[in-house]
Design a protein around this motif. Structure first.
Motif, PDB file in Angstrom:
ATOM      1  N   GLU A 164      -2.064  -6.570   2.902  1.00 23.12           N
ATOM      2  CA  GLU A 164      -1.321  -6.571   4.155  1.00 23.12           C
ATOM      3  C   GLU A 164      -0.352  -7.747   4.154  1.00 23.12           C
ATOM      4  N   SER A 171      -3.449   5.347  -4.805  1.00 18.64           N
ATOM      5  CA  SER A 171      -2.671   6.171  -3.887  1.00 18.64           C
ATOM      6  C   SER A 171      -2.150   7.405  -4.614  1.00 18.64           C
ATOM      7  N   ARG A 179      -4.642  -2.364  -5.849  1.00 16.09           N
ATOM      8  CA  ARG A 179      -5.106  -3.272  -4.801  1.00 16.09           C
ATOM      9  C   ARG A 179      -4.080  -3.237  -3.671  1.00 16.09           C
ATOM     10  N   PHE A 180      -4.593  -3.274  -2.461  1.00 15.89           N
ATOM     11  CA  PHE A 180      -3.723  -3.264  -1.296  1.00 15.89           C
ATOM     12  C   PHE A 180      -3.648  -4.674  -0.713  1.00 15.89           C
ATOM     13  N   ASP A 193       0.873  -1.177   0.000  1.00 17.32           N
ATOM     14  CA  ASP A 193       0.000   0.000   0.000  1.00 17.32           C
ATOM     15  C   ASP A 193       0.907   1.223   0.000  1.00 17.32           C
ATOM     16  N   THR A 202      -6.840  -6.539  -1.986  1.00 20.01           N
ATOM     17  CA  THR A 202      -8.183  -5.973  -1.907  1.00 20.01           C
ATOM     18  C   THR A 202      -8.256  -4.721  -2.764  1.00 20.01           C
ATOM     19  N   PRO A 203      -9.304  -4.570  -3.611  1.00 11.83           N
ATOM     20  CA  PRO A 203      -9.427  -3.355  -4.418  1.00 11.83           C
ATOM     21  C   PRO A 203      -9.373  -2.108  -3.540  1.00 11.83           C
ATOM     22  N   ALA A 204      -8.669  -1.111  -4.006  1.00  9.65           N
ATOM     23  CA  ALA A 204      -8.476   0.092  -3.191  1.00  9.65           C
ATOM     24  C   ALA A 204      -8.404   1.321  -4.079  1.00  9.65           C
ATOM     25  N   LYS A 205      -8.635   2.463  -3.470  1.00 14.12           N
ATOM     26  CA  LYS A 205      -8.493   3.737  -4.171  1.00 14.12           C
ATOM     27  C   LYS A 205      -7.022   3.978  -4.500  1.00 14.12           C
TER      28      LYS A 205
END
Length: 390
Positions: A374, A347, A371-372, A309, A342-345
């Motif tokens: 962890e 950066s 996608r982020f 991320d 996981t799909p993400a906005k």
């Protein structure tokens, strides 16, 4: 009660004048429409009439059936209104506050002196620099004192946060109280990464209540003691930079999160590998240890494993800025994120050279399909000779 309400309105007229002193029209304020009683309305009108007789304001009445009611109050003469209210003009108060601040604190560090001068200049312009008003001179003195202590600190100083604060400022909690303002100042001055939290930023400056041990695993030794047979060891922060290899070193890996560090050293650490826990953005002790390790004979690169991320990428780039050898991604690539993330906005865009090993990840995280992931969701894997980054 209503005389007080009238004084409040007169004060508002001066407040508006002080906020925009170059205004061409005098400020005005509407009178309240309703009062709890006729007596309170009368008290309100009496105080306004007194101010009008002094030439400070003009009272504008209503029309028609409302001609006996006060509709609007307009400033006529600011000097007379200041005198009527017994109020000192903001510029005069600012000059007094500036003089008090100037006399109360003499910073050693030039940046702290500049911050003090910026506060004074802001007050004289009617501003609240660093969210400190001219009525808060004591806060300004404390902030500059705390900032100066941070800026003037010797990088080799190993005193914990509260001891250092108490011995340099006379208040053991002063640096903590002003940590947010200090960190914001240093970020704006370009001296800290803007994405660091307050705690991370203070730790990177070596200012912690007590620095955490530097966790390290692998064939290393310190002060003649060999730790190769231990799963990992916690080194005292002040001694961590003196760490030495206890044999030939195959690879170095830094690991962002504690759970992943614990798993990696138990499940994936190979013979002659060294693993260091960064704890997010590395503290000053971790950074010093990494610089020392990067200079060991035969060390030509360091691998880093963290979250996929924006924060994880910035930690990696921060590590890159610390050491004189390349820092390469381990289990941090777009292919893995597409598979498990996981799909993400998207950066914020981070521009890197095409040859930078972190450029593919920066481009991916800044794209529409970001996608982020962890790192705790990924099983640890040994460092390989070559690791793809695309």
């Amino acid at each position: 009660m209503s005389a007080g309400k009238a004084r409040d309105i007169l004060g508002i007229l001066l407040d508006r004048l002080e906020r925009v002193p170059e205004r061409t029209r005098q400020p005005a304020e509407r009178a309240p429409a309703d009062f709890p009683s006729a007596a309170e309305r009368a008290a309100f009108d009496r105080l306004l009439a007194d101010a009008e007789r002094q030439g400070a304001i003009s009272v504008v009445k209503g029309r028609g059936e409302a001609r006996h009611l006060t509709e609007r109050i307009q400033l006529r003469d600011a000097a007379r209104l200041y005198e009527f209210l017994g109020r000192i003009p903001a510029l005069e108060r600012a000059r007094v506050a500036a003089s008090q601040l100037q006399a109360s604190v003499e910073p050693r560090h030039t940046d702290a002196a500049e911050a003090r001068d910026n506060i004074i200049a802001g007050w004289l312009r009617g501003e609240r620099p660093f969210s400190i008003s001219l009525e808060q001179t004591d806060q300004a003195v404390e902030f500059i004192t705390a900032l100066d202590a941070v800026l003037a600190r010797d990088p080799m100083d190993r005193r914990d946060l509260r001891t250092y604060s108490g011995q340099t400022t006379g208040n053991t909690k002063l640096l903590e109280r002003y940590a947010s303002r200090i960190v914001n100042f240093l970020k704006q001055a370009g001296k800290l990464d803007v994405y660091l939290s307050d705690d991370e930023a203070m730790a990177s400056l070596g200012l912690e209540k007590f620095s955490q041990p530097v966790l390290i695993a692998g064939p290393v030794r310190l002060a003649g003691v060999d730790f190769a047979r231990l799963v990992y060891v916690g080194l005292p922060p002040e001694q961590a930079p003196m760490i030495e290899p206890a044999g030939a070193i195959r690879s170095i890996i830094t690991i962002e999160n504690l759970a992943s560090f614990n798993r990696h050293v138990r499940e994936a650490l190979q013979a002659n590998d060294v693993a260091i826990y960064t704890g997010g953005f590395p503290s000053r002790a971790v950074a010093a240890a990494l610089v020392a390790i990067s200079r060991w004979p035969g060390i030509s690169r360091i691998h880093h494993w963290g979250d996929i991320d924006e924060g994880g990428l910035r930690i990696a780039l921060h590590l890159t800025s610390l050491v004189p050898v390349p820092v390469l991604p381990h289990l941090m690539n777009p292919a893995l994120a597409r598979l498990r993330g996981t799909p993400a906005k998207a950066s914020r865009k981070i521009e890197l050279l095409p040859s930078d090993p972190w450029q593919p990840l920066a481009t991916f995280l800044g794209g529409d399909d970001a996608r982020f992931l962890e790192q705790e969701k990924i099983d640890p894997e040994p460092i390989t000779t070559f690791e793809a980054v695309s």
